[in-house]
Write a protein that holds these residues in place. Structure first.
Motif, mmCIF file in Angstrom:
data_model
loop_
_atom_site.group_PDB
_atom_site.id
_atom_site.type_symbol
_atom_site.label_atom_id
_atom_site.label_comp_id
_atom_site.label_asym_id
_atom_site.label_seq_id
_atom_site.Cartn_x
_atom_site.Cartn_y
_atom_site.Cartn_z
ATOM 1 N N PRO A 59 0.643 -3.178 5.873
ATOM 2 C CA PRO A 59 1.373 -4.004 4.903
ATOM 3 C C PRO A 59 2.194 -5.098 5.580
ATOM 4 C CG PRO A 59 2.416 -1.845 5.130
ATOM 5 C CD PRO A 59 1.145 -1.792 5.917
ATOM 6 N N LEU B 231 2.785 -6.740 9.883
ATOM 7 C CA LEU B 231 2.270 -6.642 11.259
ATOM 8 C C LEU B 231 2.941 -5.515 12.058
ATOM 9 C CD1 LEU B 231 0.264 -7.906 13.176
ATOM 10 C CD2 LEU B 231 1.867 -9.777 13.582
ATOM 11 N N ARG C 256 12.593 5.616 2.323
ATOM 12 C CA ARG C 256 12.643 4.216 1.898
ATOM 13 C C ARG C 256 11.822 3.997 0.631
ATOM 14 N NH1 ARG C 256 10.931 1.990 6.913
ATOM 15 N NH2 ARG C 256 13.001 2.251 7.795
ATOM 16 N N LEU C 257 10.629 4.547 0.607
ATOM 17 C CA LEU C 257 9.762 4.339 -0.570
ATOM 18 C C LEU C 257 10.301 5.089 -1.784
ATOM 19 C CD1 LEU C 257 6.225 4.610 1.133
ATOM 20 C CD2 LEU C 257 7.453 2.529 0.473
ATOM 21 N N ASN D 81 13.294 5.551 -2.493
ATOM 22 C CA ASN D 81 14.479 4.846 -2.984
ATOM 23 C C ASN D 81 14.273 3.335 -3.030
ATOM 24 O OD1 ASN D 81 16.542 7.099 -3.140
ATOM 25 N ND2 ASN D 81 15.764 7.349 -1.059
ATOM 26 N N GLY D 82 13.037 2.918 -3.067
ATOM 27 C CA GLY D 82 12.748 1.482 -3.064
ATOM 28 C C GLY D 82 12.654 0.946 -4.483
ATOM 29 N N THR D 83 11.444 0.672 -4.918
ATOM 30 C CA THR D 83 11.220 0.172 -6.276
ATOM 31 C C THR D 83 10.625 1.308 -7.126
ATOM 32 O OG1 THR D 83 8.986 -0.489 -5.681
ATOM 33 C CG2 THR D 83 10.716 -2.149 -5.410
ATOM 34 N N GLU E 255 7.796 1.277 -8.465
ATOM 35 C CA GLU E 255 6.405 1.422 -8.051
ATOM 36 C C GLU E 255 6.289 2.271 -6.786
ATOM 37 O OE1 GLU E 255 4.277 -2.231 -7.186
ATOM 38 O OE2 GLU E 255 2.387 -1.149 -6.890
ATOM 39 N N SER E 256 7.139 1.978 -5.811
ATOM 40 C CA SER E 256 7.029 2.732 -4.546
ATOM 41 C C SER E 256 7.374 4.197 -4.776
ATOM 42 C CB SER E 256 7.907 2.105 -3.460
ATOM 43 O OG SER E 256 9.281 2.285 -3.722
ATOM 44 N N LEU F 282 3.052 -11.105 16.985
ATOM 45 C CA LEU F 282 4.484 -11.002 16.659
ATOM 46 C C LEU F 282 5.330 -11.879 17.579
ATOM 47 C CD1 LEU F 282 5.532 -7.277 16.121
ATOM 48 C CD2 LEU F 282 5.635 -9.170 14.510
ATOM 49 N N ARG G 35 8.084 -16.745 9.549
ATOM 50 C CA ARG G 35 6.743 -16.162 9.606
ATOM 51 C C ARG G 35 6.060 -16.173 8.236
ATOM 52 N NH1 ARG G 35 5.379 -9.938 10.862
ATOM 53 N NH2 ARG G 35 7.470 -9.971 11.731
ATOM 54 N N TYR H 222 -5.327 -7.610 2.310
ATOM 55 C CA TYR H 222 -4.397 -6.585 2.784
ATOM 56 C C TYR H 222 -2.954 -7.069 2.771
ATOM 57 C CZ TYR H 222 -8.396 -3.714 3.408
ATOM 58 O OH TYR H 222 -9.529 -2.975 3.131
ATOM 59 N N GLY I 289 -0.177 -5.034 0.555
ATOM 60 C CA GLY I 289 1.061 -4.542 1.160
ATOM 61 C C GLY I 289 2.315 -5.067 0.480
ATOM 62 N N TRP J 17 3.768 -4.452 -2.356
ATOM 63 C CA TRP J 17 4.692 -3.464 -2.936
ATOM 64 C C TRP J 17 5.474 -2.720 -1.846
ATOM 65 C CZ3 TRP J 17 4.611 1.716 -1.873
ATOM 66 C CH2 TRP J 17 3.459 2.235 -1.292
ATOM 67 N N VAL J 18 4.884 -2.590 -0.649
ATOM 68 C CA VAL J 18 5.591 -1.909 0.448
ATOM 69 C C VAL J 18 6.746 -2.793 0.922
ATOM 70 C CG1 VAL J 18 5.389 -0.908 2.762
ATOM 71 C CG2 VAL J 18 3.451 -0.778 1.181
ATOM 72 N N ARG J 19 6.441 -4.083 1.083
ATOM 73 C CA ARG J 19 7.492 -5.009 1.532
ATOM 74 C C ARG J 19 8.592 -5.113 0.480
ATOM 75 N NH1 ARG J 19 2.647 -7.571 2.860
ATOM 76 N NH2 ARG J 19 2.850 -9.195 1.268
ATOM 77 N N ASP J 20 8.195 -5.128 -0.790
ATOM 78 C CA ASP J 20 9.190 -5.170 -1.874
ATOM 79 C C ASP J 20 10.090 -3.937 -1.822
ATOM 80 O OD1 ASP J 20 8.133 -7.525 -2.759
ATOM 81 O OD2 ASP J 20 6.957 -6.636 -4.404
ATOM 82 N N ALA J 21 9.447 -2.787 -1.602
ATOM 83 C CA ALA J 21 10.214 -1.537 -1.568
ATOM 84 C C ALA J 21 11.191 -1.543 -0.393
ATOM 85 C CB ALA J 21 9.265 -0.344 -1.463
ATOM 86 N N ALA J 22 10.721 -2.038 0.753
ATOM 87 C CA ALA J 22 11.582 -2.063 1.948
ATOM 88 C C ALA J 22 12.788 -2.969 1.710
ATOM 89 C CB ALA J 22 10.784 -2.526 3.161
ATOM 90 N N ALA K 117 14.060 -3.785 -1.313
ATOM 91 C CA ALA K 117 14.908 -3.144 -2.326
ATOM 92 C C ALA K 117 15.758 -2.056 -1.673
ATOM 93 C CB ALA K 117 14.039 -2.550 -3.433
ATOM 94 N N PHE K 118 15.155 -1.316 -0.782
ATOM 95 C CA PHE K 118 15.872 -0.232 -0.111
ATOM 96 C C PHE K 118 16.973 -0.785 0.783
ATOM 97 C CE2 PHE K 118 16.444 2.617 3.523
ATOM 98 C CZ PHE K 118 16.786 3.780 2.864
ATOM 99 N N PHE L 48 21.834 4.080 1.215
ATOM 100 C CA PHE L 48 20.719 4.761 1.858
ATOM 101 C C PHE L 48 20.491 4.259 3.276
ATOM 102 C CE2 PHE L 48 19.752 5.488 -2.649
ATOM 103 C CZ PHE L 48 19.747 6.863 -2.613
ATOM 104 N N LEU M 183 20.117 6.822 6.822
ATOM 105 C CA LEU M 183 19.038 6.975 7.822
ATOM 106 C C LEU M 183 19.616 7.111 9.220
ATOM 107 C CD1 LEU M 183 16.126 4.674 6.650
ATOM 108 C CD2 LEU M 183 16.204 7.141 6.735
#
Lengths: 273, 312
Positions: A54, A56, A168-169, A171-173, A175-176, B80, B93, B288, B292, B294-299, B301-302, B308, B312
């Motif tokens: 998702p 790099l 993280r997921l 407690n994210g959105t 959807e996650s 990177l 980026r 791809y 991804g 929704w994963v970046r969105d979740a990260a 949002a978190f 939280f 960690l």
């Protein structure tokens, strides 16, 4: 100088295995094969993420875990072959057995699904291997102990990485959260299989090679519950479970994975690569 | 100080061999050229993961698997690193990736060729990374500090890749007939495209003159290409591979291997998007990247929820 002597003793210990009969040799062989197969199959699954992450950074992290697990698989295969004084190479064990001969747990062969599914699978599995390797690193079998101590370092990193993502997921959105809860529900079906034991384990427990592995499950559950609580996720009430990995009875997914992995070795028998 | 004076001072620094750093004054054209070049380089590393990932699951031994995965991981790491170097020029980026996906930014055309047999993993390492090293060793002397430093580090890893690629080829050339045929097939496929990696001949290279003046490049395309050819032809002969160029000959006076004409029509055709894998590579990247989201969105949002983060 002292260091040198300690190292010499250590190397001697690596070679001098506990005295055991053929039954124990076979048990140890099977046990090492199981460890190796778990790592190999999960490593292969993780490698499927290559160029598909998702982000790099995550592409690199997943490849890294895959690499660690291939390395562990290789060490455990080498040791398995050494235990029964077989000339089989790690490659032969990895690439030239049939589906029925793989002893990995069903969890690791499950398809990757989405990122939440992969991370949940990794967390459930790494939490198990962390405890397993902690226990095995105290084994009277010094080689197994040494290999496990090395693998433990990597398992801890994998667990940290995957459990952080689960939290993280969760407690994210919305959807996650839905995705990671779905992953937990689906994968729970394969949890019991991870802890399955057979007569090989019984034999190894009696000679102290895997003394404490039978106590792992409650510790695992306690740890997982902590993470899931932090992630706001619920363990499913569905108590169904599927098992069979330890006997070489797999889900339909493994055969396909092996077809792809074994392709060149099968298509060109005896070729050196 | 007016613009002209600044430019004189800037060029004097470059001529004195000083490195230009991100916060230093630089002409807009210098910034733009570097940004184009470094982002293109970063995209190439990332897109270059795809043709190799195509064999990650089918690598024939555990050792080969580990080497290939580590190589792909290195390429991602270079990506990177280069994105970070490009970011020092003021574009982030996400924007660079958007430009790539919209076709406004390019990546190396070499990755628009398919990897159809295992020997392609050897040929990519040996020829493609081999060509890249020649180019990047030169770029390590470039006038822009962050890029030059990135190149130093990247060259070390590319050196491994090149040797590992050659090892695959050597092993296959020492193997059975099918393996030898695969290796020669890969040689035939990758030889010319890897020569094209150095870009058009000096007379036809639109960016070369200015880039050389500002020491973004310090050697010309043709000179670098010749260095690569001289190195590689002998390596090919050593393991029994035929270089797919009937006009290839050794010039004793110049001590250069002279090649036949490069098919520039093919080169421009691939650059313009008509290579065998242009569409596939970009479609894969977009697919791809979108998957991804929704994963970046979740990260994000978190991360915005501090409770939280401290947990960690």
């Amino acid at each position: 100088m002292t260091k040198f002597i300690v190292r010499l003793i250590f190397i001697k210990c690596l070679k001098a295995q506990p005295i055991c009969n053929d039954e124990h040799k076979n048990a140890r062989y099977n046990f090492c094969l199981r460890l190796a197969d778990n790592n190999l199959i999960l490593a292969q699954r993780l490698a499927e993420w290559c160029s598909k992450g998702p982000i790099l950074e995550e592409d690199l992290a997943i490849t890294n875990m895959s690499l660690d697990l291939f390395g562990q698989a290789e060490s455990f295969y080498d040791y398995a072959a050494a235990v029964i004084e077989s000339n089989s190479s790690a490659d032969e064990l990895a690439f030239l057995r049939s589906e029925r001969e793989y002893l990995n747990t069903l969890m690791v062969e499950q398809p990757n699904g989405d990122f939440a599914f992969t991370m949940m699978k990794q967390m459930l599995f790494s939490a198990y291997t962390k405890l397993l390797y902690e226990s095995l690193s105290k084994s009277v079998d010094r080689t197994l102990a040494g290999l496990s101590a090395k693998a433990l370092k990597e398992a801890k990193y994998h667990l940290r990485h995957s459990s952080e993502w689960v939290i993280r997921l969760g407690n994210g959105t919305n959807e996650s959260k839905e995705r990671v809860q779905f992953a937990l529900n689906e994968l729970w079906l394969f949890v019991d299989d991870m802890f399955a034991m057979d007569e090989n384990d019984e034999a190894l427990i009696t000679i102290g090679v895997i003394e404490n592995t039978k106590d792992i499950k409650p510790k695992w559950l306690m740890f997982i519950k902590q993470i899931l609580e932090e992630a706001n996720l619920q363990i499913t009430s569905n108590t169904n479970s599927i098992s069979g990995g330890i006997k070489g009875i797999h889900t339909e997914h493994l055969g396909h994975l092996l077809c792809e992995m074994q392709y060149l070795q099968r298509a060109y028998p005896g070729a050196k690569w | 100080m007016n613009e002209d004076q600044r430019l004189i001072q800037f060029e004097a620094r470059i001529n004195a061999g000083e490195k230009i750093e991100p916060k230093d004054w630089m002409p807009e054209a210098y910034r733009k050229t570097l940004l184009r070049q470094i982002s293109q380089h970063a995209h190439s590393e990332v897109i270059g993961m795809q043709p190799e990932a195509n064999w990650a699951l089918r690598a024939p031994t555990l050792r080969a698997k580990k080497i290939l995965l580590a190589k792909i991981q290195d390429e991602g790491g270079h990506g990177l690193y280069l994105y970070s170097a490009a970011e020092t020029l003021g574009v982030d980026r996400a924007e660079m990736i958007e430009q790539l996906q919209q076709g406004k930014a390019k990546y190396s055309s070499i990755f628009n060729y398919p990897t159809l047999n295992w020997a392609d993993m050897g040929a990519i390492g040996w020829l493609v990374d081999g060509a890249a090293i020649v180019n990047q060793t030169m770029l390590a002397k470039c006038s822009y500090g962050p890029y030059a430093r990135a190149m130093l580090r990247i060259c070390k890893e590319e050196g491994f890749h090149q040797r590992q690629g050659y090892e695959i080829m050597a092993k296959m050339m020492a193997g059975n007939d099918a393996q030898k045929a695969m290796a020669q097939d890969a040689m035939n496929c990758w030889w010319w495209p890897s020569l094209m990696m150095f870009g058009p001949h000096d007379a036809d290279s639109p960016h070369t003159k200015e880039s050389m003046q500002w020491k973004i490049k310090v050697e010309s395309n043709d000179k670098l290409r010749q260095r690569f050819i001289n190195r590689t032809v002998e390596q090919a002969y050593h393991i029994g591979l035929t270089v797919p160029d009937p006009k290839l000959k050794y010039n004793k006076e110049t001590m250069n291997w002279e090649i036949g004409p490069i098919n520039w029509d093919e080169f421009w055709n691939v650059v313009k998007g008509n290579g065998p894998c242009n569409h596939k590579r970009m479609a894969h990247h977009i697919k791809y990247h979108n998957k991804g989201q929704w994963v970046r969105d979740a990260a994000i949002a978190f991360a915005q929820n501090e409770t939280f983060v401290t947990a960690l």
